[in-house]
Design an enzyme around this catalytic site. Structure first.
Site, PDB file in Angstrom:
ATOM      1  N   HIS B 236       0.998  -1.273   0.093  1.00 42.65           N
ATOM      2  CA  HIS B 236       0.206   0.209   0.018  1.00 42.65           C
ATOM      3  C   HIS B 236       1.203   1.525   0.032  1.00 42.65           C
ATOM      4  CE1 HIS B 236      -3.222   2.827   0.945  1.00 42.65           C
ATOM      5  NE2 HIS B 236      -3.869   1.851   1.019  1.00 42.65           N
ATOM      6  N   ARG B 256      -7.059  10.551   0.348  1.00 51.87           N
ATOM      7  CA  ARG B 256      -6.673  11.130  -1.457  1.00 51.87           C
ATOM      8  C   ARG B 256      -7.500  10.932  -1.963  1.00 51.87           C
ATOM      9  NH1 ARG B 256      -3.146   6.741  -3.190  1.00 51.87           N
ATOM     10  NH2 ARG B 256      -3.051   5.128  -1.389  1.00 51.87           N
TER      11      ARG B 256
END
Lengths: 250, 607
Positions: B236, B256
């Site tokens: 990740h 994000r």
């Protein structure tokens, strides 16, 4: 690197004592890190529960310097490291070993609470329309990570051991999440009064103070539930009506 | 011969995360008796850590979304070596599985008109993730748990499975020990569902919990099942990097999705520098367009921060390697900048990302509404796993089913965020259904007690090796050495020499675990538990390394600096791992079955 001493409870249900362990401490460490370090270096068999290490799973509950805490969210720089830090298991549940207690009672209690029972879907495709404001109210309760620290600190359980009569703050938060769920149609008031023993809570708010998720347990969950119970089961007018309509007052 | 407590069920589910719970609920609904084994306590499995959301093409926020778009997004993200049938079933069935969670009490965030809200996530063309702030996993596991306990299943908390049991070639049960007392027990079952989750603990920096030690992968392999795609481990892009004690803890992609941007130490938004060809037409070419996308402007394209995880992780590694990283060896993730755009940004961030706010405030003294976060890649998920039939989830061993992270196929070379939670639900349900059917059609097997005596005796050996023995050593050092080996040699950027060195290292570690010794007794002894998990970690590490050596190309999460390009020939195969008759790990190629024309057409249309 500076060192600190941790005075950790070692033992099982029949016998035990605090044992001091010295270990190095570094920037940003939490109590759980120290426990892991001690486990790896000095005491491979030191028992503690943990999973996420980020305050999300509620496994690593213990009492640090006498305060109920998640070990993974308790920073060492918030503790007075010049003295030994005591770490001991929760007190409201039977001890298994070291920092591990048998919390299975909490699971049994939960199973006795009437389950979620939604109203029929609003739309033909089986979905519901719910406003965010209605969701917000239950989301506070659904934040609960089941760390059982509120159960640990509740004097009804901790001092009076009324586990058979009172389900405790965690389970009451669960009932609140169900009762205030915008889709739920079940009525749990009679259970709250009798089987769940809500009357035992005398709103000292100890549970609210220790909740790592900052759920306002007493004010937002327990008091509104108490009010519902009073409204339905103690209101003099409805009691009177019940009496004359020959309904049994349960 | 020892005496063992024996529990009998029609279906035994190993693992109590999202996949195991969903499978157990489904099997119970078919009227069979179900046992659910939890390595930790119920409701604490790794699913609880999932943050961003559940991917399902409900089309509530953008009505252009449908299963075909979701299917083609999943295949593109997986670089087309996914099992297309699983991707198809997943895209078609996930909306129904999400609606079902709501009927069981899940309280999702809402749209203005009262439907389930959906958010943007990497690689998903439209806002697709049903969510609850940034604690969707907790909502999901609690919903399944609270529904599941009323379905009649028996729950076994803090039991660890050490072996699967077989009759001839069929799986008929398992051996376990209880964590509290260290007693061995036998589970007899007509069908077994493996839902044991991941293997992140094979790496040093990971978002995974202590119990993610690849147990299911290793148990299935030991029993003779095939593993698939093991070279694909997802790193990740955003884990915490500071302070050291929290290194690896996940920072949700939701940051994000809500407009967070990645910056290097020069303040440059480096994700704009390199956009893969197959995503160029879908990606914004300026910051303003990217911002509009995160705010729901349907004419805008996604910002490059929302490209797939494999790509984002590599871009971050590049910045760090070339000296443009943050002070503690990461890059900067900034959500606080949105105050330029939103008047109430502080409240907005706290409402959308409550647990991120809390996590950084408490563990790193950082207020994410005002300051930038430091982040770097962390081992998060394994795309590879037990090879299963797409429709039934049965493995190559009769009677053994698998679902969730420990099963392979749906994600191909890279998983899109949010697809794991929907995968758990869709394929977990299928595993439960078909395992119940299998149980109804088969009798229970006969347990070989001699075999159980052998494996329990083996499991107790660490107690017999005194600490004083010259060769004896504790389990934690071995675990640590393996984690460092895998992190350094079989990590985000790989090459032949380093992986050969890893294999040599793994061989040495196999020898060392024969000498592992533990203190104390069998009562809740984490040292002993760690010792018993070591062989699983070594098995999966070896499988990852061997598969990664075989795939001489770069695709998805698997990046080789000695073969940096994607090749057509490797796009047609999966890599399979299986134990041979002599007990050695064998690697082979298997061709990917031909995709039917209707699915090919969908992919072409969505390009």
């Amino acid at each position: 690197m500076p060192k600190a001493t941790f005075s950790i409870w070692r033992g099982n249900g029949s016998a035990g004592q605090f044992v001091d362990y010295e270990t190095e401490v570094s920037d940003g460490m939490v109590v759980l890190d120290a426990i892991h370090q001690i486990q790896a270096e000095k005491a491979n068999d030191l028992a503690c529960r943990w999973n996420c290490k980020a305050g999300k799973c509620g496994s690593c509950s213990a009492e640090v310097n006498g305060m109920p805490k998640l070990m993974c969210m308790t920073r060492l720089n918030d503790l007075p490291l010049e003295k030994p830090i005591t770490v001991e298991p929760m007190k409201s549940f039977p001890l298994i070993k070291d920092l591990i207690t048998d919390v299975s009672w909490n699971y049994r209690v939960k199973k006795k609470i009437k389950k979620f029972n939604p109203r029929p879907p609003d739309k033909a495709d089986g979905t519901w329309l719910i406003s965010q404001a209605d969701i917000d109210r239950v989301q506070e309760f659904r934040k609960c990570i089941e760390c059982f620290l509120c159960q640990d600190v509740c004097h009804v359980l901790r001092e009076h051991t009324l586990h058979e009569e009172f389900i405790g703050p965690r389970a009451l938060v669960y009932v609140a999440a169900l009762e205030m769920h915008p889709l739920d149609t079940e009525n749990r008031n009679k259970d709250l009064k009798k089987a769940h023993g809500i009357g035992y809570c005398n709103i000292t708010k100890c549970c609210t103070n220790v909740c790592p998720e900052e759920i306002t347990i007493t004010d937002n969950a327990i008091i509104p539930l108490k009010e519902r119970v009073v409204d339905e089961l103690y209101d003099p007018v409805t009691r009177f009506i019940r009496l004359f309509s020959n309904q049994e007052s349960k | 011969m020892g005496e063992y407590q024996t529990y009998q069920h029609d279906v035994l589910v190993i693992g109590s995360g999202g996949a195991g719970l969903r499978a157990a609920i489904e099997a119970s609904s078919h009227g069979v008796s179900v046992g659910l084994v939890c390595k930790s306590m119920l409701g604490k499995a790794h699913t609880v850590m999932a943050e961003g959301g559940i991917a399902a093409a409900l089309g509530n926020v953008d009505n252009r979304d449908n299963w075909k778009v979701h299917f083609s997004d999943t295949m593109r993200g997986g670089q087309y070596i996914n099992n297309w049938r699983m991707a198809e079933l997943h895209a078609k069935e996930s909306p129904e599985r999400v609606r079902e969670l709501e009927a069981w009490g899940a309280a999702f965030d809402r749209t203005k008109d009262g439907r389930i809200l959906q958010r943007n996530f990497g690689g998903h063309k439209y806002p697709r993730l049903a969510h609850v702030g940034d604690r969707t996993g907790l909502e999901m596991i609690r919903t399944l748990q609270d529904h599941g306990i009323h379905q009649g299943m028996e729950v076994y908390m803090e039991y660890t499975i050490t072996r699967l049991l077989k009759n001839e070639n069929r799986v008929i049960g398992a051996v376990a020990y209880t964590r509290d007392r260290g007693r061995f027990v036998i589970f007899k079952a007509k069908a077994v569902i493996m839902a044991s989750g991941g293997l992140g603990k094979a790496y040093k920096i990971t978002s995974n919990s202590w119990d993610c030690t690849g147990d299911g992968h290793a148990l299935a392999y030991e029993a003779g099942a095939q593993l698939l795609d093991m070279e694909f481990v997802q790193f990740h892009p955003t884990g915490m990097v500071w302070p050291p004690s929290v290194k690896g803890i996940l920072v949700t992609e939701g940051v994000r999705g809500e407009g967070g941007i990645l910056l290097n130490n020069e303040g440059r938004r480096f994700m704009f520098d390199e956009i893969p060809d197959n995503y160029k037409s879908q990606t914004a070419d300026n910051p303003e367009e990217g911002w509009r996308y995160t705010q729901g402007d349907k004419s805008a394209r996604r910002p490059p921060e929302l490209l797939t995880r494999d790509h984002a992780a590599r871009c971050i590694v590049k910045e760090i390697k070339e000296g443009r990283g943050s002070p503690h060896g990461g890059v900067l993730l900034d959500i606080s900048w949105i105050k330029e755009k939103l008047p109430n940004s502080v409240e907005h961030i706290k409402r959308k990302l409550p647990s991120m706010y809390h996590q950084f405030k408490q563990l790193a003294d950082i207020d994410i509404t005002q300051e930038k976060m430091e982040v770097g890649p962390t081992t998060h998920y394994v795309m590879g796993g037990i090879r299963v039939n797409a429709d039934t989830q049965m493995s190559t061993l009769p009677g053994l089913f698998a679902c969730g992270e420990c099963a392979a196929g749906i994600n191909g070379a890279n998983r899109l965020g949010g697809n794991s939670l929907s995968d758990l639900l869709v394929l977990g349900k299928r595993a439960g259904e078909y395992a119940a059917n299998f149980a109804n059609e088969n009798e229970s097997g006969v347990i070989n007690l001699d075999y159980i005596d052998r494996v329990t005796k083996e499991a107790l050996k660490p107690f017999e090796r005194a600490q004083g023995m010259a060769t004896a050593e504790g389990p934690y050092q071995i675990q640590n050495d393996l984690q460092e080996l895998m992190q350094d040699y079989v990590g985000i950027v790989r090459n032949e020499d380093e992986m050969r060195a890893a294999l040599v290292g793994i061989k040495k570690l196999w020898k060392r675990i024969n000498n592992v010794s533990v203190d104390g007794n069998r009562e809740f002894n984490p040292g002993w538990h760690t010792a018993l998990d070591l062989s699983n970690l070594l098995t999966v590490s070896e499988a990852i390394t061997l598969s990664a050596l075989e795939r001489k190309e770069s695709r998805g999460a698997h990046f080789r600096e000695d073969y940096p390009e994607k090749t057509e020939s490797f796009g047609k195969i999966n890599i399979v791992i299986q134990k041979d008759d002599d007990g050695n790990m064998q690697v082979k190629y298997d061709p990917i079955p031909q995709m039917p024309d209707d699915l090919i057409k969908i992919i072409e249309e969505m390009k």
